[in-house]
Every structure is written in C-alpha cells, then in structure tokens.
Design an enzyme around this catalytic site. Structure first.
Site, mmCIF file in Angstrom:
data_model
loop_
_atom_site.group_PDB
_atom_site.id
_atom_site.type_symbol
_atom_site.label_atom_id
_atom_site.label_comp_id
_atom_site.label_asym_id
_atom_site.label_seq_id
_atom_site.Cartn_x
_atom_site.Cartn_y
_atom_site.Cartn_z
ATOM 1 N N THR A 163 4.077 3.121 5.569
ATOM 2 C CA THR A 163 2.684 2.692 5.735
ATOM 3 C C THR A 163 2.008 3.682 6.663
ATOM 4 O O THR A 163 2.640 4.205 7.579
ATOM 5 C CB THR A 163 2.575 1.275 6.344
ATOM 6 O OG1 THR A 163 1.232 1.085 6.811
ATOM 7 C CG2 THR A 163 3.504 1.097 7.532
ATOM 8 N N ASP A 169 -0.262 2.963 8.739
ATOM 9 C CA ASP A 169 -0.861 2.284 9.892
ATOM 10 C C ASP A 169 -0.050 2.368 11.182
ATOM 11 O O ASP A 169 -0.554 2.084 12.255
ATOM 12 C CB ASP A 169 -1.093 0.800 9.564
ATOM 13 C CG ASP A 169 -2.221 0.617 8.574
ATOM 14 O OD1 ASP A 169 -3.077 1.519 8.481
ATOM 15 O OD2 ASP A 169 -2.245 -0.420 7.885
ATOM 16 N N ARG A 185 13.264 10.299 -3.239
ATOM 17 C CA ARG A 185 14.123 11.453 -3.518
ATOM 18 C C ARG A 185 15.367 11.440 -2.634
ATOM 19 O O ARG A 185 16.492 11.688 -3.110
ATOM 20 C CB ARG A 185 13.316 12.726 -3.264
ATOM 21 C CG ARG A 185 14.082 14.035 -3.284
ATOM 22 C CD ARG A 185 13.107 15.177 -2.967
ATOM 23 N NE ARG A 185 13.721 16.496 -2.931
ATOM 24 C CZ ARG A 185 14.201 17.064 -1.815
ATOM 25 N NH1 ARG A 185 14.188 16.401 -0.674
ATOM 26 N NH2 ARG A 185 14.711 18.295 -1.869
ATOM 27 N N ALA A 186 15.188 11.128 -1.364
ATOM 28 C CA ALA A 186 16.324 11.142 -0.444
ATOM 29 C C ALA A 186 17.326 10.052 -0.801
ATOM 30 O O ALA A 186 18.542 10.271 -0.772
ATOM 31 C CB ALA A 186 15.833 10.971 0.993
ATOM 32 N N ASP A 238 2.180 0.424 12.290
ATOM 33 C CA ASP A 238 2.095 -0.875 12.966
ATOM 34 C C ASP A 238 3.393 -1.666 12.912
ATOM 35 O O ASP A 238 3.384 -2.889 13.020
ATOM 36 C CB ASP A 238 0.957 -1.693 12.350
ATOM 37 C CG ASP A 238 1.163 -1.922 10.856
ATOM 38 O OD1 ASP A 238 2.086 -1.306 10.281
ATOM 39 O OD2 ASP A 238 0.409 -2.700 10.266
ATOM 40 N N ARG A 285 1.094 -5.308 -5.434
ATOM 41 C CA ARG A 285 1.298 -6.536 -4.675
ATOM 42 C C ARG A 285 1.643 -7.613 -5.704
ATOM 43 O O ARG A 285 1.091 -7.614 -6.799
ATOM 44 C CB ARG A 285 0.038 -6.909 -3.890
ATOM 45 C CG ARG A 285 -0.377 -5.769 -2.951
ATOM 46 C CD ARG A 285 -1.514 -6.100 -2.012
ATOM 47 N NE ARG A 285 -2.044 -4.865 -1.454
ATOM 48 C CZ ARG A 285 -1.628 -4.309 -0.299
ATOM 49 N NH1 ARG A 285 -0.712 -4.901 0.422
ATOM 50 N NH2 ARG A 285 -2.129 -3.171 0.140
ATOM 51 N N CYS A 286 2.551 -8.495 -5.356
ATOM 52 C CA CYS A 286 3.082 -9.394 -6.384
ATOM 53 C C CYS A 286 3.122 -10.844 -5.900
ATOM 54 O O CYS A 286 4.064 -11.274 -5.224
ATOM 55 C CB CYS A 286 4.493 -8.933 -6.764
ATOM 56 S SG CYS A 286 5.267 -10.006 -7.994
ATOM 57 N N ASP A 292 5.072 -4.148 6.428
ATOM 58 C CA ASP A 292 5.756 -5.352 6.927
ATOM 59 C C ASP A 292 5.786 -6.487 5.898
ATOM 60 O O ASP A 292 6.768 -7.230 5.819
ATOM 61 C CB ASP A 292 5.200 -5.817 8.289
ATOM 62 C CG ASP A 292 3.691 -5.919 8.300
ATOM 63 O OD1 ASP A 292 3.082 -5.772 7.220
ATOM 64 O OD2 ASP A 292 3.130 -6.159 9.378
ATOM 65 N N GLY A 293 4.759 -6.588 5.054
ATOM 66 C CA GLY A 293 4.787 -7.593 3.997
ATOM 67 C C GLY A 293 5.953 -7.361 3.046
ATOM 68 O O GLY A 293 6.662 -8.302 2.656
ATOM 69 N N SER A 294 6.170 -6.118 2.701
ATOM 70 C CA SER A 294 7.246 -5.780 1.764
ATOM 71 C C SER A 294 8.615 -6.052 2.387
ATOM 72 O O SER A 294 9.544 -6.502 1.710
ATOM 73 C CB SER A 294 7.143 -4.304 1.365
ATOM 74 O OG SER A 294 5.837 -4.023 0.913
ATOM 75 N N ARG A 328 -25.087 14.984 29.654
ATOM 76 C CA ARG A 328 -24.240 16.124 30.007
ATOM 77 C C ARG A 328 -24.430 17.290 29.051
ATOM 78 O O ARG A 328 -23.733 18.291 29.141
ATOM 79 C CB ARG A 328 -22.766 15.703 29.994
ATOM 80 C CG ARG A 328 -22.334 14.898 31.200
ATOM 81 C CD ARG A 328 -20.823 14.774 31.268
ATOM 82 N NE ARG A 328 -20.256 14.292 30.019
ATOM 83 C CZ ARG A 328 -19.972 13.018 29.773
ATOM 84 N NH1 ARG A 328 -20.207 12.100 30.673
ATOM 85 N NH2 ARG A 328 -19.469 12.656 28.617
ATOM 86 N N ARG A 344 -6.433 -2.026 9.998
ATOM 87 C CA ARG A 344 -7.048 -3.342 9.932
ATOM 88 C C ARG A 344 -6.789 -4.132 11.227
ATOM 89 O O ARG A 344 -7.686 -4.749 11.768
ATOM 90 C CB ARG A 344 -6.501 -4.110 8.734
ATOM 91 C CG ARG A 344 -7.534 -4.898 7.967
ATOM 92 C CD ARG A 344 -6.948 -5.491 6.701
ATOM 93 N NE ARG A 344 -6.782 -4.465 5.672
ATOM 94 C CZ ARG A 344 -7.649 -4.291 4.663
ATOM 95 N NH1 ARG A 344 -8.707 -5.059 4.559
ATOM 96 N NH2 ARG A 344 -7.448 -3.369 3.763
ATOM 97 N N GLY A 377 0.832 -1.199 0.000
ATOM 98 C CA GLY A 377 0.000 0.000 0.000
ATOM 99 C C GLY A 377 0.864 1.246 0.000
ATOM 100 O O GLY A 377 1.904 1.274 0.649
ATOM 101 N N VAL A 411 17.781 8.715 -3.785
ATOM 102 C CA VAL A 411 18.401 9.093 -5.048
ATOM 103 C C VAL A 411 19.484 10.149 -4.832
ATOM 104 O O VAL A 411 20.602 10.045 -5.340
ATOM 105 C CB VAL A 411 17.343 9.611 -6.047
ATOM 106 C CG1 VAL A 411 17.999 10.215 -7.268
ATOM 107 C CG2 VAL A 411 16.380 8.493 -6.429
ATOM 108 N N ARG A 412 19.159 11.181 -4.045
ATOM 109 C CA ARG A 412 20.111 12.274 -3.871
ATOM 110 C C ARG A 412 21.300 11.861 -3.007
ATOM 111 O O ARG A 412 22.412 12.345 -3.200
ATOM 112 C CB ARG A 412 19.398 13.488 -3.287
ATOM 113 C CG ARG A 412 18.397 14.046 -4.300
ATOM 114 C CD ARG A 412 18.242 15.528 -4.222
ATOM 115 N NE ARG A 412 17.451 15.999 -5.357
ATOM 116 C CZ ARG A 412 16.742 17.110 -5.349
ATOM 117 N NH1 ARG A 412 16.705 17.879 -4.271
ATOM 118 N NH2 ARG A 412 16.064 17.472 -6.433
#
Lengths: 329, 329, 329, 329
Positions: free
Chosen positions: A130, A132, A25-26, A134, A76-77, A107-109, A216, A176, A15, A28-29
C-alpha cells in the site's frame, strides 16, 4: 527444507501499489528456487472464489519488476466477507492443491487472510502492499517510496509555475487516515505548510504562517494537504476560498494529485524491498510459520504477527514535523 | 539554547552527490531558526584557504532542495593536507568569525575535518555525502538512494534494447571499493549476475551462470559490475572479449554509466534525509558536540564519532546477495 | 549589421510554459553575440510599468535552459490595458534606453504588444510561449511538446492502476478553447476516447463506445477530456456520475491533471525550438522588422505578422482524430 | 476498400528504436479496423526465413504503446542477403498466406525489403524506425525524439557534477555517420561545443573555444561528440588526453552514453508519429501502393519511394549549427 507445502498461491488485493509485480515475481522465483509450485490467483479474493488461477514459473515473471500496478489484478470483494464466500474460496484452493498463501495488500486484505486462516487453517504470510505506509510492523510499506517520488516530482513541476506567478497552491495528496505521504513528500518538496490528520494546525495558524511567509518575501507557496485531513474543518477547495477571502494578496490554486500516485515504475528501493519480502514470505511458509507479515526494520526483514500489524498504525514522526517547521522559516 | 556558537560555516567537499544542496539548505535554515549566522564556504577546503565565503540566509537557499550537485561547489585540496594549509584555513575562519563547521562529504572530507579539529580545536559535525554508501555509522549516505534510481532507470532502458536483440550487456556502475550500488541496483534492475568486490564469484561461475541462463530460455542478460570489482581479474571490456570467445552464442555489449550517476534531482528520500541531517548537525553543534557524523539507523537520526565512521565500511548485505541468487533462477 | 537598435528588452507574459527560460537565454546570448545590450523585464507588462528591470549578459543565463517556469516571472496586468498604463510603460523603457522588445507569451500577450507598438512605435517581435498550441503561424508553440509528455507520463501511471482494477478514468487536461493537448496526448497515451471542443462526440456516442470497449474485453478505459470541452454538456465530475448511472459495470474515477502540466524541465524539442526562436527574434529586430511572431513550419523558423497570428487558431488535425478512432478499435 | 490484400505481415528489423511497439500496434489495429488479418513476424528477416510467426489482433497489442524496444524482437540476418535466403522467406510467407508487408527499421532493413520486392513482387511499405534520423524522406525517424530526450536528461545530470567541480566532459552520443543526435541534443543540453562528422571543427578551433570559454568564466564545459565524428582525428578518450596535455587547467572526464539511448518509454511525439505512420502504411498497401516509406513533412504523413529514401541522408541543419555557435558565446 522438508516442508509439507508443495504449492503456494499468491495474489494481490485491495488498492494496488508500485512494487506489487516485483513482489509477485519474488514469490514465484523463490518457489522455483525451492522447487515447489506456485499458482497465481487473479483479482484477489474475488478470483479465489471464482477459481481464476494461473500456474506461474520463473519465466512467467520476466520483465515485470519495473512495471507499476499488478498483473494479477486486484479487486475488493464483498462476498469474501461472508463465511459462505470464504468456504467457496477454500474449496477452490483445495481443488487446485494450494497448501499456503502469500497475500500482498493493505490492512483490509491482511485482515481477510487472518479470518480465512482462523476458519480454514490455511497457512499464509502477508506482504504490506500500500502506498499509505499505515501498517504497523514495517518501517516502509511497498509502494510508499515510489509514491513519495511521484508526489515530489509533481510538486516540483507545480513549483515552476507557482514561482513564476507568485501563487499559492493547495496540493492534495493521498492518505485517508494518515499523513505519512503528506509529511514526507511535503518536506521533500519544500512545502511551506503541511496539513495532516495527526497534527492539529488549525485555520488561524495556517493563515498566520502564510502571512509571515509572504512578509519574508517568499515568491510562492505550496501547502501540501493529506486527503484525510480535517483539522482545518475544510477540504482543499474550501481552503482556497477561505484564503482568498482572508488573504486576498494571494492568487490561490488547487491541485488534487489523485490516482497517478498509485502508479508508475517502482523505485529501486521498492523493487529491492519487494524482492526481499517475497523471499522472506516463501521461506517463512516453508519453515512452518503462518499469520505473519513481512516488514522492514532498519535493514532487516522481520516478521510481525498480522494480528498486531492490523491493530495499529505506524505513528507519525514528530521529529519530522519539527524538521518541517524549521525548514519553512 | 545558550551556546557560545554565533556563526557556523558550511561546505561541501570531495565528490558531489545528490542531496548536498538540500543539506546545505537545511543547515542554513536551521541556523536562521536558531538565530545564529551561517557562512557558506565555496569549493570545500580550497575555498576555506582562499577565504572564498558568502553569507547565507533563509532566502539564499530557496528552490535548491531539488537540484543535483552543490551550489557551493566542491574540490579536492592537496594544500589542506599540509599543516601550513590548515593554518591558513583556520586564520580565514577566524577572520570571518566562524565558530564551528558543518562538513558535507565522504570519508576523505571527514578525515580532513577530524585532523583540522585536532590541530585547531574548531568544533565540527559531519554529514555523509557520497553516492557510494561506504561510510560506517549510517544506513544510507546522502545521494545513495538517488544514484540507485539513476542506475535502475538506465538499466531499464538498456533492458529494452537487450531483450529486443537477445543480447548480453555488462553494465559498469560506480563503487571503487564497495559493491553497494551494484548489489542494490542489480537486484532492483533484475540483473542476471552482479559482480562486486566483496564477493568472489570467479570467471568460471560467471560463465556457468550465463550458460544456464541461456539454457533456461532467458532472452537477454544484464550483468552489473561494480567499477572496483577485480574478482574476475578483468574489467568490463575484457569480460566482453572473454565471454565472446568462450560463449559465442552471446552478442555482448558494454555500457559504462559513469558520472551521470552523481547528478540529477535528489529523490524524496535523499531530500528528507538531507533535511533531517542538516537540522541534527546544527543542533549538535549548539549542544556543544563536536567530531560526530550524523547518520540514519532505522528511522532515527543518530550521531557516530567521526573517528569510528572513517575506520570502517558498512558491510555488504549477505542476505541481499542471497536474494539476488534466488531472483536469477 | 548596422542597426539603430542598441538595447533590447525581453520579458515573459501571461501563463508560463516550459521553454520560456530557454527562450530568454537565447535572446540574451544572441544580443551578446551581436554586441548589443539586453535588459530583462520582470513580471511582464506589470514590471514594465514599474520599471522592474535587470541587465542581462551571457553569464546571467547560465544553467537555465533546463529549468521550467520563467526566472523573469510573469503576470497578468490590467493596468497595461489602459492607455495611461501603456504610457507609463513606454516612459520606463525610454528612461532605460530600450529600443526594441522581445515578448514571450500567448495570444493575449502578443495582442498587448501589437497595441503598444501601434501607440508608441516601439519595434517588437513575439515568441509564442504557451502549452496550448493555439496560435496561428506556428506548428508548435513553446511548451506544447513538454506538456504532452507530462500528460502522457501521468496517464501511463494512471493506466497502471486502472488496469489493475478494471476501472474507467476521466482525465481532464488543459485546453480551454482548443483540444490540441487532449488529442495528441490522448493518442500518445492510448486513450479509449478523447473529448475535445472541436469535435462533437455527444454523450450517446461516448456511452456506446464505452459499452463496445467493455464488450471487446478491454480491461480498463481512459477517457481524456479537454478542460474546455462542453460537447457532452458535462464536466468530468458530471460525466463520472452520468456513466456510473448508465453503465454501472464501470468503477469510474476522475483525475484533473491541473497546473503540473505547465511546469517541468522542457523537452529537447522545446529547448531547441526556444533557442532557434530566440535567435530569430533578435535577428529580425536587427534587420528592422517589427510586429512579427517567430514560428516553426516543417523545420524552418518563419515569421508571421502578429496581426494574423492572433486572429485564428491552428486547426485541429482531422487526420489525427481519424487515427485516434482507428487506434481505439 | 476493395483490395486483394487479406493478410499483412509486420516486423521490426535492424537496431531497435523507441516507438517500434507503438508502430506495430498501429499496424495491427488498422488491420483490425479494415477487417483484414495481421501476422507478426518475430526477429525480422531471420524469423521470416524460419517461419516464426504469430497472429495478432487488436487485443494482442494492449499496453505496449509506452514500451521501449520491440516485442517482435529484431535481428540482423546475413542469410537474407542471399537469393536462397530470400526464397525461403518468400515460401514461408506464401504458406502463411501473407499478401503484403510492413517493415519497420532503418535503411538497411528498407533496402532488404526493396530487393525482396524486386525478386518476389510482394507489396510492402516501410516505416523508418531508427534513432539516428538519417533517412531521407522524413523530417523525423521513429525514436529520434525519444533518444534526444534521453541524451539531454543524461547530460543534465552530468552538468550537475561538472559544474560542482569545474570540470570538462566529453560526452559521446550515438550517430555513426550523422550528427543529428549530437547537434540537437547538444543545443538542447546547452553544450559548449558539438563535434559532428558533417562539420569540420578541427582540433585547434576546439582548443581555442575551450580556452575562450574558460576565460569568459564558464564554470564547467560539456562537449558533445557524435560517435562517428573523426573531424578531430581522435575519439573521446584521445580527446581527453589531448586536452589534458594542452589545456591542463581542465579536469577532463569522458562519458559514453551507449545503448541506453536506444531504450526507454517513447515520447508522446514518437507515439503519435508511430500511430500515424502505422495507419498510413496499411492504408497505402490497401490502396495498391508498394515500395514507399511513410514519413513526416511539416505535419503531414507523406510517402517517399524507398529507392529514394535509402539513397541519401537528411542533411544536417546549417542554421542549427549557427544557433549552437551563438548560444555558446
């Protein structure tokens, strides 16, 4: 720095989250600064298998620090989950002369990279991208801060109409398995209740709380619900029906914020974090390190073994749950 | 909790910052939760001397968590610098039955409270409210994160027009003595150079850098300057003239962002931070503590003696200066 | 101005929209300027029946021009649909000395005022406050422009993640009977297709269009759907399933923007429009007019009989549909 | 459509404004739709003289509708003011096979096109791109609506800090010769006074007004000043000094908003306007028209001869000045 690494491949996977472009960018530079080559890999592991590469120099990443999404795309692959897929990917990297990888994703990646490294011994460093929050080993994942602000701004708008009509809103936010977005954005938006997977509030306590809130004299109520929350045994639409039956004094509405939480220009915090993590990732590779994830702890950029990072989640903050309880008096 | 404190006074003082309203709300609601009284003091020490008070309950602070500024107003108060002024203020608090104070403001405001406490023995806890992030004992002051985003969004807009015209912009941001805003927002906005009081770049190096930037084909340049920076011996208008004379290839403009940096809806980060600090401040008072400032370190809300907090500044982050150098290749 | 009107009542009714506060402010301040009294009526017709009133002067409406929602609250009121309810309301107004009314709301609210006037002969002027832009007699209803920007900003965020993943998004926006929000925000957000009740696209043409879009190499697609659209015979969730079955090449997602579209700080356009309409409403009453609605045509604030305004909708703009078709090539 | 035009050149010229990218996109896609070629000309007339061209197709303008600035860049070009310069430009266009032009810019840019057409008989249509709204023949210039919102959001932030400290702010906004931004944004931001070139308020009336404002208990004041205003004989800094001398009760600050007013993501209004004007411009050329400017009147896109458009300014709206006076009671 005398390192054997001459070309680093960088990609985003899983995701997307705001700040991924800033992190690319960071990387690469920093490569340019260290006078080594940098190769962009499109569509994560899918593009790696396909050899969908693009050489990147310092100017390739002009004016992307403030753009949401990832210009290298993500995917996703399933094929990469097979040894054959990973062999193809490795062959493509070999042909392209890539010595090391920076993977930006959840975490999957990172798990994928860990397995890839175990099989093919290619050095890599991970950057936790991510919304999340997490992932163990970093106080903030890349994109979390931006997502919080997106959610809070949306709820501020919903509050306008809620308080004009004495309404109750269930607002579902992403998360999730974890309630970090719900808890932080809920406190930030001044939500009357926050439902997260980590804390079993229960339906009865929710009803009690809403009754007291009404008693209240609160003119409107916002209940923030993490999408993964099942502590009430109900999703937001079922919650709406249940409350309408049991607390008919409320006019109830549902709002599912959805994918807009993943987009948008990153906040300053996420841009700076991305820049620092990108520098750290390249430096770590050049120092001969592999299998670590860059993270932030207090104000320091630290490295945690990916094998640890993917094992556990950052725990929900009990003190913040208490702050939330006090604020909703 | 069995504490002798029955009524807490809360006020904002010095320059305002986003998140002050959220902090007041947190103090008020924590008092309500703890079943003690809370009294709002208008206009800081000035209102204290004048007895300009208002009782606050949990509903008084509805719908202010997302508002910039401070609804209790703020002021600088010369009279409070005299023993007579402080005596008047103390008498007013006594009449109103105030047992303890929560002061929200910058180092000047905290120093005032420290002296006040030394003379009149009234317990107090401080909350660091200032956009400058220049207070020792906390990683983030209240309002800093919001100010960074305001600056970065403004520079994003300036970048649009800068890159449409191949222009160089000097953008002055707040920070009289410290460069935290300039450094963080500069990195976040992708500035080509950042001038801060803590780091002597010098005019020659600035010119060299701009020349190299042009040579590398950058279509536009943004130089972020902390208002307090005098390392070049020039203010932004003088810098413009100097560069136009010595680098006529550039079409130079100046933009002074000014007071808009102090306003705006607080970010989620500042709202959560304010809520947590507000809870901590009241809890500390009820535990019998005094003379401390709430701060954040990593993810923990901590207490630092105000006497230490006002002595030093948070140091500028050398690693971030390095990240900035690498990013501007 | 020698008018017999000495006290004007102002209220908001029906769904809220951004700019209502600005309109109330304008009515209140124009009354102050004309040296007549102004009475705020809470919760629309419901508060009128209950006598839930508050005197308003020029300072009562400080700092509300930029707030979403309506501080006078709004409500739907079944009792006002009965002659008895309207009699009660009229008696309350008589007791309070109210000579005339300014009603801010949608066509239902204006219809109510028209009937009320017919029965009790109390002069009134309407201000069209609704985000739907579905009222005849004004080019723009109050809140429409703000809602368009809210939608466009949300879709900009969704686009980030859509284009990072080659995804198709169905985005549902408000508009139960009319497609003004969908069409304008769809063009503004660069949507690939726009489904509105006024234009029968049909399912087949939608599929064809998505196929062609994919063939032309578009990396992602956004389809904006007015909530009231049934030209395809399907709602957004059914559309998702249908497309996934018939065009499996797409990874489809749904986003229902919901009530956040009603909130938020009004745009400059809506604030200026509200101010002008508020002035016009009071001036019209003082000139002895009744039963008109203020509207904008080109740059002029005009009056249209409410009896005409509530009969028809502003037609959808055929030229803009054509522009949309051309843009999605 | 049987037109002799086979290739249209499009460029932006003069000061940039939000919506220019959206207009370029609309021109490019309309050309694609009409099956004629489109050539982008970089840096306005300067790039025309240099032959700095790029072929553009429908995909070249993906994802730019929401970007500020102009990706074709802009420039001011003294050489084009000479017959020799224009001859060079025409030769370049001839070599590239360009039959007609769409120029997007302010009155200077349109005047240039008019002279160019008179000399070389190349058909052109203009699109009024400037934030100043100072062009006759259109109710709104492209970028005006976005600039108003940028200004209003900035003043909302300044208001936060102004009202926390009982301060008076002079806020300078763009508008060298005209007060449209100042007047509209001033009303939208609830400014206490608005100084514009078209309306001679005079220093004494300003002082009187500020005195009355203070007397009426206003906690803070914002005075919006058009940069071109000299009706008081003073610029914002001189105004500050003058008021501090003559009304020492005020703590006065100055804020010059500057170039951020030109940037930022265009509003929905500007994106739709740009799309409609772009379609109209290409259609007009294909219908054999030349020397017209696209404009909006009520909700219709109309054509006005450029010769008329550049002669006069849109007049300031007297009714809006009156609304402003009433609102500041």
């Amino acid at each position: 720095m005398s390192s054997s690494i001459k070309k680093i491949g960088v990609f985003t996977s899983g995701g997307d989250s705001p700040g991924m472009n800033a992190a690319i960018r960071a990387v690469v530079r920093t490569c340019a600064y260290m006078e080594i080559d940098c190769l962009g890999i499109y569509r994560g592991y899918e593009g790696m298998i396909d050899g969908d590469f693009i050489p990147l120099n310092a100017r390739s990443v002009n004016n992307i620090i403030n753009k949401g999404g990832t210009f290298l795309k993500s995917a996703r692959c399933p094929e990469f989950r097979t040894p054959e897929g990973r062999q193809k990917a490795f062959d493509q990297l070999q042909s392209a002369g890539v010595d090391a990888l920076v993977v930006i994703g959840g975490d999957g990646s990172l798990s994928g990279a860990e397995i890839f490294h175990a099989e093919h011994n290619i050095p890599y460093i991970g950057i936790p991208g991510t919304i999340d929050n997490d992932i163990f080993g970093t106080r903030y994942t890349l994109g979390f801060d931006t997502a919080l602000n997106t959610v809070v701004e949306a709820i501020d708008k919903i509050r306008d109409t809620a308080s004009s009509h004495h309404r109750l809103f269930f607002v579902e936010v992403m998360g999730r398995d974890v309630g970090h977005i719900a808890l932080n954005a809920g406190v930030g938006a001044g939500a009357e209740e926050i439902l997260i997977p980590e804390e079993d509030l229960g339906l009865d306590r929710l009803l009690d709380s809403l009754k007291r809130s009404k008693a209240r004299g609160k003119s409107s109520s916002i209940v923030v619900v993490a999408e993964g929350d099942r502590t009430t045994g109900k999703n937001v639409y079922e919650l709406k029906e249940y409350v309408e039956q049991h607390l008919p004094v409320y006019d109830v509405r549902v709002c599912v914020l959805g994918h807009m939480q993943r987009g948008g220009a990153p906040t300053c915090f996420d841009r700076v974090l991305a820049s620092r993590m990108g520098v750290k990732a390249v430096e770590a590779l050049l120092e001969g390190k592999t299998g670590f994830m860059a993270g932030i702890r207090d104000n320091d950029i630290i490295l945690t073994p990916v094998s640890e990072a993917i094992k556990g989640h950052t725990k929900i903050d009990k003190e913040l749950i208490r702050v939330s309880d006090i604020m909703t008096i």
